[in-house]
Design an enzyme around this catalytic site. Structure first.
Site, PDB file in Angstrom:
ATOM      1  N   SER A 102       0.825  -1.210   0.000  1.00 30.33           N
ATOM      2  CA  SER A 102       0.000   0.000   0.000  1.00 30.33           C
ATOM      3  C   SER A 102       0.860   1.260   0.000  1.00 30.33           C
ATOM      4  CB  SER A 102      -0.998   0.002   1.155  1.00 30.33           C
ATOM      5  OG  SER A 102      -0.342   0.012   2.389  1.00 30.33           O
ATOM      6  N   ASP A 148       0.984   8.457   7.347  1.00 31.54           N
ATOM      7  CA  ASP A 148       0.177   7.355   7.891  1.00 31.54           C
ATOM      8  C   ASP A 148       0.855   5.998   7.757  1.00 31.54           C
ATOM      9  OD1 ASP A 148      -0.109   7.190   5.121  1.00 31.54           O
ATOM     10  OD2 ASP A 148      -2.235   6.725   5.202  1.00 31.54           O
ATOM     11  N   HIS A 194      -9.320  12.371  10.709  1.00 32.05           N
ATOM     12  CA  HIS A 194      -7.950  11.908  10.883  1.00 32.05           C
ATOM     13  C   HIS A 194      -7.176  13.003  11.594  1.00 32.05           C
ATOM     14  CE1 HIS A 194      -7.987   8.892   7.264  1.00 32.05           C
ATOM     15  NE2 HIS A 194      -9.091   8.842   7.989  1.00 32.05           N
ATOM     16  N   GLU A 253      -0.908   8.603  12.698  1.00 34.38           N
ATOM     17  CA  GLU A 253      -2.254   9.006  12.306  1.00 34.38           C
ATOM     18  C   GLU A 253      -3.281   8.341  13.222  1.00 34.38           C
ATOM     19  OE1 GLU A 253      -4.270   9.271   8.091  1.00 34.38           O
ATOM     20  OE2 GLU A 253      -4.527   7.260   8.923  1.00 34.38           O
TER      21      GLU A 253
END
Length: 175
Positions: A67, A85, A130, A142
C-alpha cells in the site's frame, strides 16, 4: 540507527520505481521493515493516550509495503518521508457528538497536529476525522476517529478493494 529523510526518500524512489512489492529488492524490503519498526514505540504511546481519551481500545495498524508503493505511485510528487500514515490507530466511537469530543481532546493532548476532517470533504463516501500527531524529528502517527456507520462504510470499501480492485478504494473505478 534511524534512516535520515534523504535515505527514506531515496528508498521511496526505489520503491516507486519497482512498482510492486514483488519487484522490490530484499535490501529495500528490509529497510522499509526497519523504518516501520522504528515507529512502533511512538504508535504504542499515542495509542495508550487515545485509549484513555476515547474510553475504547484503538486498533493499531502499520501501512504495508504494497500500500505504500501504491500511494507513492498514485502521488508521484510525494516523498516517503512525507507520508504521515505509515503507522496509525483507529478508534470507533458512538455518534458524531462523541467523535467531536474525542477529536477535541486529542487536539489538546497533541498540540502539534494536522486535522483532516473527511466528514465535510468526504473521499468517495469515506467519512472520518484523521488527526495526524506530530511527535518531532519527522515522526507522525495518524489517529482515525470514526463513528460506527463511518467504520462500516470504510470496512465495506476495504473489502471491495481487496476482492475487486485496489483502485475501488480511491474512487478510480468507472471514471
Amino acid at each position: 540507527m534511524p534512516l535520515s529523510n534523504t535515505q527514506l526518500d531515496r528508498l521511496g524512489e526505489r520503491l516507486r520505481a519497482a512498482g510492486t512489492e514483488a519487484l522490490t529488492t530484499p535490501d529495500d524490503r528490509e529497510l522499509f521493515d526497519e523504518y516501520r519498526a522504528s515507529l512502533a514505540q511512538p504508535l504504542v504511546g499515542v495509542g495508550q493516550r487515545v485509549e484513555e481519551i476515547a474510553g475504547g481500545r484503538p486498533t493499531a495498524r502499520f501501512k504495508t509495503l504494497s500500500s505504500t508503493i501504491e500511494k507513492l505511485r498514485r502521488q508521484p510528487h510525494t516523498r516517503l518521508s512525507q507520508i504521515q500514515d505509515i503507522v496509525g490507530c483507529r478508534v470507533v466511537v458512538d455518534g458524531l457528538k462523541r467523535q467531536d469530543e474525542v477529536v477535541s481532546a486529542l487536539l489538546e493532548e497533541f498540540p502539534d497536529h494536522v486535522v483532516d476532517d473527511r466528514r465535510e470533504h468526504d473521499q468517495d463516501g469515506y467519512r472520518a476525522v484523521h488527526v495526524v500527531v506530530r511527535l518531532g524529528r519527522g515522526t507522525t502517527v495518524e489517529v482515525q476517529v470514526r463513528t460506527e456507520p463511518q467504520n462500516f462504510w470504510a470496512n465495506v470499501c476495504e473489502l471491495l478493494a481487496d476482492r475487486l480492485d485496489p483502485a475501488f478504494k480511491y474512487g478510480e473505478i468507472g471514471r
